[in-house]
Scaffold this motif. Structure first.
Motif, mmCIF file in Angstrom:
data_model
loop_
_atom_site.group_PDB
_atom_site.id
_atom_site.type_symbol
_atom_site.label_atom_id
_atom_site.label_comp_id
_atom_site.label_asym_id
_atom_site.label_seq_id
_atom_site.Cartn_x
_atom_site.Cartn_y
_atom_site.Cartn_z
ATOM 1 N N PRO A 222 0.797 -1.229 0.000
ATOM 2 C CA PRO A 222 0.000 0.000 0.000
ATOM 3 C C PRO A 222 0.827 1.276 0.000
ATOM 4 N N GLU A 223 0.132 2.366 -0.238
ATOM 5 C CA GLU A 223 0.773 3.682 -0.242
ATOM 6 C C GLU A 223 1.308 4.032 1.147
ATOM 7 N N ILE A 224 2.178 5.041 1.171
ATOM 8 C CA ILE A 224 2.688 5.546 2.458
ATOM 9 C C ILE A 224 2.202 6.983 2.615
ATOM 10 N N SER A 225 2.092 7.407 3.874
ATOM 11 C CA SER A 225 1.490 8.730 4.081
ATOM 12 C C SER A 225 2.503 9.811 4.441
ATOM 13 N N TRP A 226 3.713 9.415 4.847
ATOM 14 C CA TRP A 226 4.659 10.422 5.335
ATOM 15 C C TRP A 226 5.325 11.204 4.211
ATOM 16 N N CYS A 227 5.183 10.719 2.996
ATOM 17 C CA CYS A 227 5.936 11.325 1.896
ATOM 18 C C CYS A 227 4.944 11.869 0.866
ATOM 19 N N GLU A 228 4.711 13.150 0.926
ATOM 20 C CA GLU A 228 3.738 13.804 0.035
ATOM 21 C C GLU A 228 4.322 13.857 -1.381
ATOM 22 N N PRO A 229 3.578 13.367 -2.379
ATOM 23 C CA PRO A 229 4.156 13.396 -3.732
ATOM 24 C C PRO A 229 4.091 14.779 -4.389
ATOM 25 N N GLY A 230 4.900 14.948 -5.426
ATOM 26 C CA GLY A 230 4.809 16.161 -6.250
ATOM 27 C C GLY A 230 5.995 17.094 -6.115
ATOM 28 N N GLU A 231 6.107 17.972 -7.102
ATOM 29 C CA GLU A 231 7.246 18.895 -7.170
ATOM 30 C C GLU A 231 7.289 19.862 -6.005
ATOM 31 N N GLN A 232 6.102 20.338 -5.638
ATOM 32 C CA GLN A 232 6.076 21.330 -4.561
ATOM 33 C C GLN A 232 6.514 20.699 -3.242
ATOM 34 N N ALA A 233 6.019 19.491 -3.002
ATOM 35 C CA ALA A 233 6.394 18.785 -1.769
ATOM 36 C C ALA A 233 7.896 18.500 -1.774
ATOM 37 N N ALA A 234 8.431 18.185 -2.940
ATOM 38 C CA ALA A 234 9.867 17.894 -3.045
ATOM 39 C C ALA A 234 10.681 19.129 -2.671
ATOM 40 N N MET A 235 10.251 20.290 -3.157
ATOM 41 C CA MET A 235 10.976 21.530 -2.840
ATOM 42 C C MET A 235 10.872 21.848 -1.352
ATOM 43 N N GLU A 236 9.732 21.477 -0.783
ATOM 44 C CA GLU A 236 9.523 21.690 0.655
ATOM 45 C C GLU A 236 10.528 20.839 1.451
ATOM 46 N N VAL A 237 10.712 19.594 1.012
ATOM 47 C CA VAL A 237 11.674 18.724 1.703
ATOM 48 C C VAL A 237 13.089 19.295 1.565
ATOM 49 N N LYS A 242 9.828 24.896 7.441
ATOM 50 C CA LYS A 242 9.505 24.145 8.667
ATOM 51 C C LYS A 242 10.579 23.110 8.986
ATOM 52 N N ASN A 243 10.829 22.228 7.985
ATOM 53 C CA ASN A 243 11.750 21.128 8.264
ATOM 54 C C ASN A 243 12.585 20.773 7.032
ATOM 55 N N GLY A 244 12.862 21.801 6.221
ATOM 56 C CA GLY A 244 13.618 21.569 4.984
ATOM 57 C C GLY A 244 15.018 21.051 5.282
ATOM 58 N N PHE A 245 15.533 20.237 4.368
ATOM 59 C CA PHE A 245 16.856 19.642 4.599
ATOM 60 C C PHE A 245 17.944 20.716 4.633
ATOM 61 N N LEU A 273 13.865 12.202 -6.045
ATOM 62 C CA LEU A 273 14.908 12.074 -7.075
ATOM 63 C C LEU A 273 14.601 10.882 -7.974
ATOM 64 N N HIS A 274 14.149 9.793 -7.362
ATOM 65 C CA HIS A 274 13.852 8.603 -8.159
ATOM 66 C C HIS A 274 12.784 8.886 -9.214
ATOM 67 N N PHE A 275 11.681 9.518 -8.804
ATOM 68 C CA PHE A 275 10.601 9.795 -9.756
ATOM 69 C C PHE A 275 10.828 11.097 -10.526
ATOM 70 N N GLY A 276 11.966 11.706 -10.342
ATOM 71 C CA GLY A 276 12.283 12.929 -11.083
ATOM 72 C C GLY A 276 11.390 14.093 -10.697
ATOM 73 N N GLN A 277 10.811 14.046 -9.490
ATOM 74 C CA GLN A 277 9.955 15.160 -9.069
ATOM 75 C C GLN A 277 10.795 16.337 -8.589
ATOM 76 N N ILE A 278 12.096 16.088 -8.425
ATOM 77 C CA ILE A 278 13.038 17.188 -8.166
ATOM 78 C C ILE A 278 14.294 16.879 -8.963
ATOM 79 N N SER A 279 14.971 17.931 -9.380
ATOM 80 C CA SER A 279 16.197 17.721 -10.155
ATOM 81 C C SER A 279 17.399 17.690 -9.210
ATOM 82 N N ALA A 280 18.281 16.730 -9.424
ATOM 83 C CA ALA A 280 19.494 16.647 -8.590
ATOM 84 C C ALA A 280 20.297 17.933 -8.764
ATOM 85 N N GLN A 281 20.217 18.499 -9.961
ATOM 86 C CA GLN A 281 20.953 19.738 -10.216
ATOM 87 C C GLN A 281 20.404 20.887 -9.359
ATOM 88 N N ARG A 282 19.093 20.948 -9.188
ATOM 89 C CA ARG A 282 18.498 21.967 -8.316
ATOM 90 C C ARG A 282 19.009 21.761 -6.889
#
Ligand code: FAD
Length: 519
Positions: A222-237, A242-245, A273-282
């Motif tokens: 099943p799906e997981i809930s702690w990891c919000e999908p999408g580009e915006q969520a990726a930039m947030e991580v 709040k808790n950006g890396f 990175l795996h799903f390309g929702q964020i660029s490693a270069q960014r």
């Protein structure tokens, strides 16, 4: 050759189309596969550049394979929810249509090209066998006049530019990548809507129905809930307030990243990175910006500061900068060098997921010890159900099954134990890849194949003191883990997490909400 804002070295021509007999140039289609984002995507930038140059429109096409390396609800749900957002934003802000096809890409994409009369197909890059075979077949199936460009939008330094051969290890690829970084680690241009508008009717995709179907079919994981999908969520991580890396968690990266009890010390970027929702270069650009904003403090300078000034405040400030500086360097080593080394392996080694892909020394030593007596022998089912005599290993397996991402340090221990407890290296490799691909949200990735190959077959590593079962492959054991971190604390943490998950799952089911933890 293709011109525009993308460096020519990033683009490979997979097929040169012939001049169309009527002289008409058709639209550009970008078959998006690995780089599922709008922002910072060199393949999309190239597709728009080429469309503008030829005064033709551009569309993005995505194909959802019937089966892709065993992807389940966990992977497909994350991916499709990200794509749903992308579809909306792309049409709204760039006025580029997004077409979703179901089935086999080698059929659906050439059919679409024919339907819209496209002249250029742009694709992003993946070193995985299935994708490469698919592209080869596509090149055979598209019309004579269609040209096919592949753009490495995933790596900072394009894989074929970084090195022309299979690299032995981080040591050999690092200088090659670093030499090319000034040329490739550059800012992205801002993407504007293409000049010519798409004339065919835009496809309306029933995302919710498609997502519901993949969740149903892949419900086993099943799906997981702690990891919000999408580009915006990726930039947030990466950068969130709040808790950006890079904004909040970076300073502990080099000191705590090998402590499974401190998962927050890691970036948590691998799903994106795996799903390309964020660029490693960014990620690399932002990390470099953090580094530039801090004054450089080397080890020697640090000692000098400490000795001369002996002022506590100064000491504290210097030390903080020092930690930050070290953390950025360590992060860039993982994000750029190690990650691109994994792509290098899968690109140049056709047997990237089997014992055949190991170096001679490793194959030899593993085969010499293949029939050594094992203290325990477990089947795939026992391992999958975490039924071993080692509570630490069981905890890591459960972390992967329920949380969807095992801590990076535990991944090494986990795979090495599979070598110790199965009938030989081939079986160990097969089982570790099967489990990692099935349960890890970032699985089915070159990093995963290389992670298993590193742990079991010693690739990108050296020979160590010979011992039973492992031969000269690097060994890890429970006692070693105990010296490094609080093993019981980790086991307890996973136990609590799993029972909480089970409780919430039961509650959701009672409420008639089958979607895993999405309450
Ligand atoms: P961070 O430490 O924050 O790293 C940032 C990024 O750097 C990662 O997302 C990843 O892209 C890259 N990176 C970090 N460590 C490595 C490494 N050792 N090799 C290559 N790239 C690295 N990584 C995956 O992305 N998918 C997998 O399926 C996967 N399976 C693995 C299996 C085994 C047996 C092993 C030993 C390693 C595996 N790794 C895998 C590599 C590594 O463990 C993960 O990339 C990391 O734990 C992801 O978490 P993070 O993004 O928070 O890591």
């Amino acid at each position: 050759m293709a011109s525009g804002s993308v460096q020519p070295g990033r683009i490979r021509i997979l097929k040169n189309g012939s001049q169309p007999s009527d002289g008409k140039v058709g639209p550009v289609v970008y078959w998006m596969f690995r780089d599922q984002r709008l922002r910072d995507n060199w393949a999309l930038i190239h597709a728009v550049d080429q469309a503008n140059k030829a005064n033709v429109p551009v569309a993005v096409a995505f194909n959802l394979f019937d089966q892709f390396l065993g992807a389940k609800a966990r992977h497909l749900g994350f991916m499709l929810r990200g794509l749903k957002q992308l579809n909306l934003v792309m049409e709204e802000t760039l006025q580029i249509p997004f077409y979703l096809f179901l089935g086999e890409a080698e059929e659906t994409i050439p059919n679409f090209l024919r339907e819209c009369g496209a002249s250029l197909l742009v694709t992003d890059f993946s070193p995985l066998r299935k994708v490469r075979n698919c592209k080869e077949e596509m090149c055979r199936r598209v019309g004579e006049s269609v040209t096919v460009h592949e753009v490495d939008a995933h790596n900072v330094v394009p894989i074929w530019v970084a090195s022309e051969k299979l690299e032995y290890g981080a040591r050999t690829i690092r200088t090659k990548i670093n030499k090319k970084l000034p040329e490739y680690l550059i800012d992205f241009p801002i993407l504007k809507p293409p000049i010519t508008k798409w004339i065919l009717e835009n496809q309306v995709t029933d995302w919710d129905a498609i997502i519901a179907e993949v969740l149903r079919k892949g419900a086993e994981v099943p799906e997981i809930s702690w990891c919000e999908p999408g580009e915006q969520a990726a930039m947030e991580v990466l950068m969130g307030s709040k808790n950006g890396f890079l904004t909040k968690r970076l300073k502990n990266y080099s000191s705590d990243r090998n402590n499974p009890l401190k998962p927050g010390a890691l970036s948590g970027l691998s799903p994106y990175l795996h799903f390309g929702q964020i660029s490693a270069q960014r990620c690399a650009l932002e990390a470099r910006a953090v580094r530039k904003a801090s004054p450089e403090v080397s080890d020697v300078q640090l000692i000098a500061f400490v000795m001369v000034l002996l002022v506590f405040a100064t000491l504290f400030i210097c030390f903080s900068f020092y930690l930050l500086f070290k953390a950025v360097d360590t992060f860039l080593e993982e994000l750029v060098v190690r990650r691109e080394l994994a792509d290098n392996f899968c690109f140049y080694q056709p047997h990237y997921d089997s014992l055949q892909g190991a170096w001679d020394w490793a194959r030899k030593t593993l085969m010499n010890h293949a029939s050594d007596k094992r203290e325990h022998l477990y089947t795939r089912e026992q391992l999958e159900k975490a039924q071993t005599a080692d509570p630490l290993w069981n905890a890591s397996q459960l972390e992967m099954v329920h949380y969807g991402k095992m801590h990076g340090f535990m991944r090494m221990y986990w795979a090495k134990k599979i070598l110790e407890w199965t009938r030989g290296p081939e079986e160990a490799l097969e089982i570790s890849i099967y489990l990692n691909d099935k349960y890890s949200i970032d699985g089915r990735d070159p990093n995963g194949y290389v992670g298993c190959m590193w742990s079991i077959c010693g690739i990108h590593d050296q020979g160590w003191r010979e011992r039973p079962v492992f031969g000269k492959i690097r060994y890890m054991n429970y006692a070693g883990c105990k010296r490094k971190f609080d093993v019981d604390g980790y086991i307890g943490y996973v136990k609590r997490f799993v029972s909480e998950m089970k409780k919430r799952k039961a509650e959701n089911q009672l409420c008639g909400k089958p979607k895993e933890l999405r309450s």
